[in-house]
Design a protein around this motif. Structure first.
Motif, mmCIF file in Angstrom:
data_model
loop_
_atom_site.group_PDB
_atom_site.id
_atom_site.type_symbol
_atom_site.label_atom_id
_atom_site.label_comp_id
_atom_site.label_asym_id
_atom_site.label_seq_id
_atom_site.Cartn_x
_atom_site.Cartn_y
_atom_site.Cartn_z
ATOM 1 N N TRP A 88 35.315 38.594 36.730
ATOM 2 C CA TRP A 88 35.612 37.261 37.257
ATOM 3 C C TRP A 88 36.787 36.605 36.518
ATOM 4 N N ASP A 89 37.264 37.230 35.431
ATOM 5 C CA ASP A 89 38.437 36.682 34.742
ATOM 6 C C ASP A 89 39.740 37.123 35.415
ATOM 7 N N TYR A 90 39.598 37.703 36.643
ATOM 8 C CA TYR A 90 40.729 38.134 37.496
ATOM 9 C C TYR A 90 41.376 39.438 37.031
ATOM 10 N N VAL A 127 45.153 44.779 33.673
ATOM 11 C CA VAL A 127 45.951 44.435 34.851
ATOM 12 C C VAL A 127 45.569 43.028 35.302
ATOM 13 N N TYR A 128 46.577 42.172 35.465
ATOM 14 C CA TYR A 128 46.335 40.765 35.801
ATOM 15 C C TYR A 128 46.729 40.447 37.248
ATOM 16 N N ASP A 129 46.837 41.435 38.093
ATOM 17 C CA ASP A 129 47.525 41.234 39.366
ATOM 18 C C ASP A 129 46.708 40.520 40.432
ATOM 19 N N HIS A 130 45.391 40.646 40.408
ATOM 20 C CA HIS A 130 44.581 39.942 41.413
ATOM 21 C C HIS A 130 44.610 38.443 41.154
ATOM 22 N N SER A 143 38.783 41.975 45.856
ATOM 23 C CA SER A 143 38.681 40.723 45.111
ATOM 24 C C SER A 143 38.354 39.537 46.010
ATOM 25 N N ARG A 144 38.051 38.416 45.352
ATOM 26 C CA ARG A 144 37.863 37.161 46.067
ATOM 27 C C ARG A 144 39.173 36.664 46.670
#
Length: 1025
Positions: free
Chosen positions: A348-350, A366-369, A390-391
């Motif tokens: 949930w931290d993306y 990876v921070y892409d979402h 993802s959401r």
């Protein structure tokens, strides 16, 4: 005026406040609108045709000017408009209201959170997703389109599970309707399970070891096992809600669950007991998903709301590792099916994190979402391509190949099987490099070992198909097989869906046409004219027809817009007149951007016009099909050849068609390439047997491993480009670092002594290790190199002097000699790039710790400046337009800030850059914002002098910007600004040595190919390969 969209059916209505009924209706889809937005249409790039002279008088010989086809929109002065549409079924498109056609349409998609994703067991190209919007979608990941959707109206679908093998069914878990089985081919729900009542089902797992069993977990505290026909087998009671479960892949009767009470339980289904065999405690918040390792028996992982991932050993009754790093609840979990210690988690931290579970180390984040990450999956036959959902309502595909680069290069270097495939016990040792341990790699080994003829080619292909991500690698290998003479009957069934070799294109498309039983066509409304004038002209036309004046009748029909009537009687005048009329009709339809132009161009044999029409609309595959048909003689020529020299005329036309064909191929390849699909761009060139350009596109897309694999199989025509790819791969190995592997790659290329010298010169080991590497590379020991350098210096051989000093124990002695040589060269007016670049390139491989010595400060600064300037010139030669200004600026800044004595002036650099800009701008389209200003005479002179120094790039097709896979993909949260351009980076990012400064990976690759040193001016080498 205003526009409304229907929420029940996809009808768009245009209204005027002065009328109670719509001006126009557009039936766009069967499903209703979710939302839409009207935008002004961009100015269209119209395809130009020669228009007939517009005569304002009428005679029996003049050509009538047809009326414009006024739609109702235009009649009511609706401004040119496009509508961005989003539909309730997730379809998204851009609709051109003026042309009444879609510029772009994706038929299906999700409009809400995607909770789960899974690959089809028997097809790695098919992915299913489950969403909050109550549907399951099935996607073709090669085209990124949804091909099936479940009936819907299920509330929320939290999870899905494919039926084993090729059963083509999916089980879904819903928030309010229990669980169900959806038969994709039948398009309907064939079974429902309601044992949990109205409680939401959070997870569903279809056993792949026993296809009759399906497990579900629910908020009611039960994990229920039943058969596919609904027979209850077990009902495992938990003290709180159960969120996840997973069948063991090594024991068909073992299942693990994750519970709200923070515990993991393991049950044995083969017994009648409903009590767990094991209960694992340790998490400090609810446990969500659990996953058994596919390669290590008894090992499972769990993700929790406490933000940690724990690894459990069933045989030891213990937690053997805790992976901390996420800052929010963990949801997605996935073990790699080939590397036993590789685990991926989503939170949930993306973020998505990649873990080495041997030491609990996070290898990458990876921070892409743009929101919570829920589902992670990969397919066993393509184990290093991962999908995530993802959401943010997107599915993203990732390549994990960078994590196993040494292993992949071992395969290319033809190392022994022991360095590629291993057993799990060895692979999980802390000091062990990555080894493949799964079923797919073992199957490849068995298949290759059976072969007696050319096993290396087969080995490269099988591993390439296993390791490469989707997006054209299968297509590429099919084309390689065709070029190598494989029988057509052995081509796979999906060959005709990709880029075909042009010798097959017409045959396969003709066969496809014969199979079609229905053809869908769409017609749009005709024009609106003045009724009184129309009536008079019709009467006049009838009179002309009765008088036998057919041409006059035809012209009047044209003026009325009734082209069909005019064309039907035009042959009564002459075939020449009919052909001319057909061409006029085609010209008008092209101006109106109508598909109806196609039969007119084909009937008159005007291939060039039709191809250019398709190209102008971006329909490059259609253009290719027409051009190839013309090359094969399926189109009659528009030109009437004389009896004399008829065959010669046909040859000329064939040459014209071939030229047209290659023009279209080049356009299509460039379109794919700039879209970040280098492999498909290479396929385009292989389709016309242009092996050199295909290889060049793979290299420019940084698909180096694929280029070497394909080049090895294709042989001699691919050799020059393959050797260049091997050199770049060896450079990559230097940074892993794997020096012996780099040497092996260079030894595979003929005439590689200079490259081996560079490798050994840069090697930072102790003297014994350095001499071992020298011996492997057939170079003299370091002690001897000093004497050889002195001898070469006495003989006046600068290059040999530099070479041997770099290989000696005093490499810094090479710097002043080489720099003085380069400065001497560029002080003369007639120097060329090829004179100085080899020397500079060789010097740049001095060991970093030597270059950074305080005693080398002046020499280092001069080397960096000279490399920057020569790099700028190389970038001009290679057409790396995006980094040319940055290289000039980099060189100018170093000249300003550092005390040096080089024959370069900042004013001279500015003059060259301005001349380059002015003279290359003339080849680009000018716009209203930046009108074209012709270069001055002095700028032309400076640029001509530059070009004389540059010469031509020796390797075919290697010029032009680099575009890696994913260059055009958007990023939600992982935003970086390029320190070269000051602009936001789109696509992959490359971090410089300070850990903060970033440039795009494309710019990094181009920079490193022309200037080996970092843009930060530190003297550190740049190695983004």
């Amino acid at each position: 005026m205003f526009i409304t969209g229907d929420s029940q059916v996809g009808v768009l209505r245009i209204w005027n406040v002065s009328r109670t009924t719509p001006i126009d209706n557009f039936k766009l889809k069967k499903t209703g609108f979710h939302c839409f937005h009207v935008v002004n249409s961009p100015p269209k790039k119209k395809f130009s045709v020669q228009s007939p002279n517009k005569n304002h008088y009428i005679s029996s010989t003049s050509e009538a000017v047809p009326p414009p086809n006024l739609t109702q929109n235009q009649a009511f002065s609706l401004p040119p408009g496009h509508v961005v549409c989003c539909f309730l079924d997730g379809g998204v498109g851009l609709y051109d209201m003026g042309a009444k056609k879609w510029d772009f349409l994706r038929e299906l998609g999700h409009v809400e959170t995607i909770f789960d994703c899974k690959f089809k067991p028997d097809d790695p190209n098919v992915l299913a997703t489950a969403s909050f919007d109550g549907t399951i979608k099935v996607w073709d990941i090669n085209t990124l389109t949804a091909v099936y959707t479940s009936p819907g109206n299920e509330g929320v679908i939290f999870a899905l599970s494919w039926a084993p093998g090729d059963l083509n069914c999916i089980a879904g878990a819903t928030s309010r309707n229990g669980a169900f089985i959806w038969d994709i081919q039948k398009g309907k729900i064939i079974q429902r399970f309601n044992e949990h009542g109205k409680n939401g089902i959070f997870y569903i797992a279809w056993s792949h070891k026993d296809s009759k069993r399906i497990a579900t977990c629910s908020g009611d505290g039960f994990c229920i096992i039943r058969t596919v026909d609904g027979k209850l087998l077990h009902k495992y009671k938990h003290p709180a809600a159960v969120f996840g479960c997973d069948w063991s892949q090594n024991n068909k009767d073992m299942i693990a669950t994750g519970c709200e009470d923070k515990n993991i339980r393991v049950f044995y289904v083969a017994t009648s007991s409903n009590q767990p065999l094991k209960v694992f405690s340790g998490h400090t918040a609810r446990v969500f998903h659990v996953k058994w390792s596919p390669l290590r028996e008894g090992i499972l992982c769990s993700g929790s709301d406490d933000g940690s991932v724990r690894i459990w050993d069933y045989t030891q009754d213990a937690c053997v590792s805790t992976l901390n790093g996420h800052t929010a609840p963990v949801r997605g979990l996935m073990w790699n099916t080939e590397i036993p210690y590789l685990l991926i988690s989503g939170s949930w931290d993306y973020t998505i994190k990649v873990w080495d579970t041997r030491g609990g180390v996070c290898l990458d984040t990876v921070y892409d979402h743009g929101a919570d990450v829920y589902g992670l999956t990969c397919h066993p036959s393509r184990p290093f391509t991962m999908a995530s959902c993802s959401r943010d309502s997107t599915v993203r595909l990732w390549s994990l190949i960078p994590l196993i680069t040494p292993l992949q290069i071992n395969i290319l270097a033809d190392r022994s099987w022991d360095e590629v495939i291993g057993n799990t016990d060895n692979a999980i040792r802390q000091d062990c490099p990555p080894l493949l341990c799964g079923k797919v790699s073992r199957d490849i080994k068995q298949e290759v070992e059976k072969l007696t003829c050319n096993p290396r080619a087969k080995k490269l292909r099988l591993f390439s198909e296993c390791l490469s991500p989707p997006g054209g690698s299968d297509n590429l290998w099919n084309l390689v097989s065709v070029i190598k003479g494989q029988d057509d009957s052995l081509l796979p069934q999906n060959y005709c869906k990709g880029m075909m070799h042009l010798k097959h294109l017409i045959k396969f498309r003709t066969s496809e046409a014969q199979e079609l039983t229905t053809i869908k066509m769409s017609k749009f409304g005709g024009g609106v004219g003045a009724p009184t004038k129309e009536k008079k002209l019709k009467e006049a036309a009838e009179i002309h027809l009765r008088l036998g004046q057919i041409q006059r009748y035809c012209e009047l029909m044209v003026e009325l817009g009734e082209w069909d009537k005019a064309l039907s009687v035009a042959p009564g005048v002459s075939v020449k007149y009919w052909r001319k009329l057909m061409q006029r009709r085609a010209d008008q339809l092209i101006q109106e951007d109508k598909d109806d132009v196609i039969p007119y161009c084909i009937a008159t044999g005007d291939v060039k016009k039709l191809v250019n029409f398709f190209v102008s609309r971006g329909q490059l595959k259609e253009a290719l099909l027409v051009a190839q048909a013309a090359c094969e003689g399926n189109m009659q020529n528009a030109h009437v050849s004389t009896p004399k020299g008829a065959s010669n005329s046909d040859d000329i036309h064939k040459e014209d068609f071939n030229e047209l064909l290659h023009k279209v191929i080049n356009e299509l390849a460039e379109w794919y390439f700039q879209d970040g699909q280098a492999v498909l761009a290479a396929c385009c060139h292989l389709a016309v047997d242009d092996i050199e350009l295909a290889m060049a596109y793979l290299i420019r897309g940084n698909e180096l491993e694929l280029a070497v694999s394909v080049g090895t199989v294709l042989g001699e025509p691919a050799a020059p480009a393959m050797h260049y790819a091997l050199q770049l791969l060896a450079t990559k190995c230097m940074m892993i670092p794997m020096w012996n592997l780099a040497a092996d790659l260079l030894l595979m290329t003929p005439g590689s002594e200079v490259h081996l010298v560079k490798l050994c010169a840069f090697y930072p080991g102790c003297i014994e290790e350095i001499n071992d590497l020298h011996k492997k590379c057939n170079l003299p020991p370091a002690e001897e190199c000093t004497q050889l350098a002195e001898t070469a210096r006495a003989d006046g051989n600068v290059f040999e002097t530099i070479k041997y000093y770099l290989l000696s124990q005093e490499p810094e002695k090479a710097l002043p000699i080489g720099i003085d040589f380069v400065k001497g060269c560029i002080s003369n007016s007639n120097w060329t790039l090829d004179t100085v670049y080899p020397v500079l390139d060789l010097m740049s491989y001095i060991r970093t710790e030597k270059l950074l010595l305080h005693t080398c400060t002046e020499a280092r600064n001069e080397l960096l400046i000279l490399c920057g300037y020569i790099g700028a010139l190389l970038a001009i030669r290679r057409q790396y337009q995006s980094i040319v200004p940055s290289l000039y600026e980099y060189t100018s800044q170093l000249l300003k800030r550092r005390v040096v004595s080089v024959p370069l002036k900042i004013e001279h650099l500015s003059e060259e850059l301005d001349a380059w800009r002015a003279c290359t701008q003339s080849t680009k389209q000018s716009s209203e914002d930046s009108p074209y200003t012709p270069p001055s005479d002095s700028q032309r002179t400076v640029y001509e002098t530059l070009l004389k120094r540059l010469k031509e790039e020796p390797l075919k097709g290697i010029t032009g910007l680099d575009y890696v896979t994913g260059s055009n993909l958007p990023s939600h949260s992982d935003i970086h600004i390029s320190c070269l351009t000051g602009l936001k980076i789109q696509g992959p990012v490359y971090f410089l040595e300070d850990g903060k400064s970033t440039i795009s990976l494309n710019d990094a690759l181009m920079w490193a190919k022309v200037n080996p040193f970092s843009p930060l001016g530190t003297g550190i080498r740049l190695n983004p390969f």
